[in-house]
Design an enzyme around this catalytic site. Structure first.
Site, PDB file in Angstrom:
ATOM      1  N   ASN A  88      48.776  -8.864  53.926  1.00 50.09           N
ATOM      2  CA  ASN A  88      48.578  -9.848  54.979  1.00 50.09           C
ATOM      3  C   ASN A  88      47.267 -10.592  54.729  1.00 50.09           C
ATOM      4  O   ASN A  88      46.264  -9.966  54.362  1.00 50.09           O
ATOM      5  CB  ASN A  88      48.551  -9.152  56.347  1.00 50.09           C
ATOM      6  N   VAL A  97      42.365  -5.914  59.292  1.00 52.87           N
ATOM      7  CA  VAL A  97      41.208  -5.308  58.605  1.00 52.87           C
ATOM      8  C   VAL A  97      40.847  -6.188  57.412  1.00 52.87           C
ATOM      9  O   VAL A  97      41.669  -6.408  56.516  1.00 52.87           O
ATOM     10  CB  VAL A  97      41.526  -3.868  58.145  1.00 52.87           C
ATOM     11  N   HIS A 101      44.106  -5.026  51.263  1.00 53.02           N
ATOM     12  CA  HIS A 101      44.895  -3.797  51.133  1.00 53.02           C
ATOM     13  C   HIS A 101      46.348  -4.171  50.941  1.00 53.02           C
ATOM     14  O   HIS A 101      46.840  -5.143  51.522  1.00 53.02           O
ATOM     15  CB  HIS A 101      44.730  -2.906  52.368  1.00 53.02           C
TER      16      HIS A 101
HETATM   17  P1  5GP Z   1      46.575  -5.401  58.355  1.00 54.52           P
HETATM   18  O1  5GP Z   1      47.213  -5.831  59.649  1.00 54.52           O
HETATM   19  O2  5GP Z   1      45.105  -5.737  58.301  1.00 54.52           O
HETATM   20  O3  5GP Z   1      47.336  -5.880  57.157  1.00 54.52           O
HETATM   21  O4  5GP Z   1      46.764  -3.836  58.322  1.00 54.52           O
HETATM   22  C1  5GP Z   1      45.781  -2.935  58.688  1.00 54.52           C
HETATM   23  C2  5GP Z   1      46.454  -1.586  58.735  1.00 54.52           C
HETATM   24  O5  5GP Z   1      45.450  -0.605  58.790  1.00 54.52           O
HETATM   25  C3  5GP Z   1      47.358  -1.385  59.949  1.00 54.52           C
HETATM   26  O6  5GP Z   1      48.687  -1.082  59.520  1.00 54.52           O
HETATM   27  C4  5GP Z   1      46.712  -0.213  60.688  1.00 54.52           C
HETATM   28  O7  5GP Z   1      47.654   0.682  61.259  1.00 54.52           O
HETATM   29  C5  5GP Z   1      45.884   0.451  59.606  1.00 54.52           C
HETATM   30  N1  5GP Z   1      44.675   1.102  60.095  1.00 54.52           N
HETATM   31  C6  5GP Z   1      43.745   0.568  60.923  1.00 54.52           C
HETATM   32  N2  5GP Z   1      42.757   1.441  61.159  1.00 54.52           N
HETATM   33  C7  5GP Z   1      43.068   2.559  60.436  1.00 54.52           C
HETATM   34  C8  5GP Z   1      42.404   3.819  60.271  1.00 54.52           C
HETATM   35  O8  5GP Z   1      41.342   4.092  60.818  1.00 54.52           O
HETATM   36  N3  5GP Z   1      43.017   4.724  59.462  1.00 54.52           N
HETATM   37  C9  5GP Z   1      44.202   4.444  58.821  1.00 54.52           C
HETATM   38  N4  5GP Z   1      44.703   5.399  58.054  1.00 54.52           N
HETATM   39  N5  5GP Z   1      44.842   3.269  58.953  1.00 54.52           N
HETATM   40  C10 5GP Z   1      44.278   2.342  59.758  1.00 54.52           C
END
Ligand code: 5GP
Length: 112
Positions: A88, A97, A101
């Site tokens: 994303n 975040v 990733h």
């Molecule tokens: P994004 O929306 O930025 O592509 O995805 C961020 C991902 O990070 C989300 O799927 C969310 O569930 C995961 N995430 C956020 N905080 C944490 C955390 O503290 N630990 C883990 N294992 N995953 C996290």
């Protein structure tokens, strides 16, 4: 330099994560809110905020993230059935975040 994120704390082992793979370039761990039976995040140890911030010097690292996703899918036993790899980018792309990733998820049928 971009702001630190929760993923820096995971890299520094300041907060726990269910780590499934690590090498000198990347860390992979289970998503805390999985959208499928298998849902891993593959992150570079080097902080890059978004894919828009990546440069040609990051080319090998980005490729390594993809190949790590495929390897982890094989190890999780979902490679043959199929899985999804997703990155994303920025708010409109659903990024929460700001440390790049790859999501690798599968283990159930993924429609659309
Ligand atoms: P994004 O929306 O930025 O592509 O995805 C961020 C991902 O990070 C989300 O799927 C969310 O569930 C995961 N995430 C956020 N905080 C944490 C955390 O503290 N630990 C883990 N294992 N995953 C996290």
């Amino acid at each position: 330099m971009s702001e630190t994120t929760i993923f820096d704390k995971i890299l520094a082992r300041e907060i726990p994560a269910d780590i499934v793979y690590e090498d000198d370039q990347v860390l992979a761990f289970k998503d805390i809110a999985p959208r499928a039976p298998v849902h891993y995040l593959i992150i570079p140890k080097q902080r890059i905020a978004t894919l828009n911030d990546a440069t040609p010097t990051d080319q090998a690292l980005l490729g390594h993230m993809m190949l790590t996703a495929a390897q982890l899918a094989r190890e999780a036993g979902i490679a043959e059935d199929g899985y999804r790899v997703q990155m994303n980018v920025n708010k409109g792309g659903g990024q929460v975040v700001y440390h790049i990733h790859l999501h690798m998820f599968g283990g159930r049928p993924l429609a659309e």
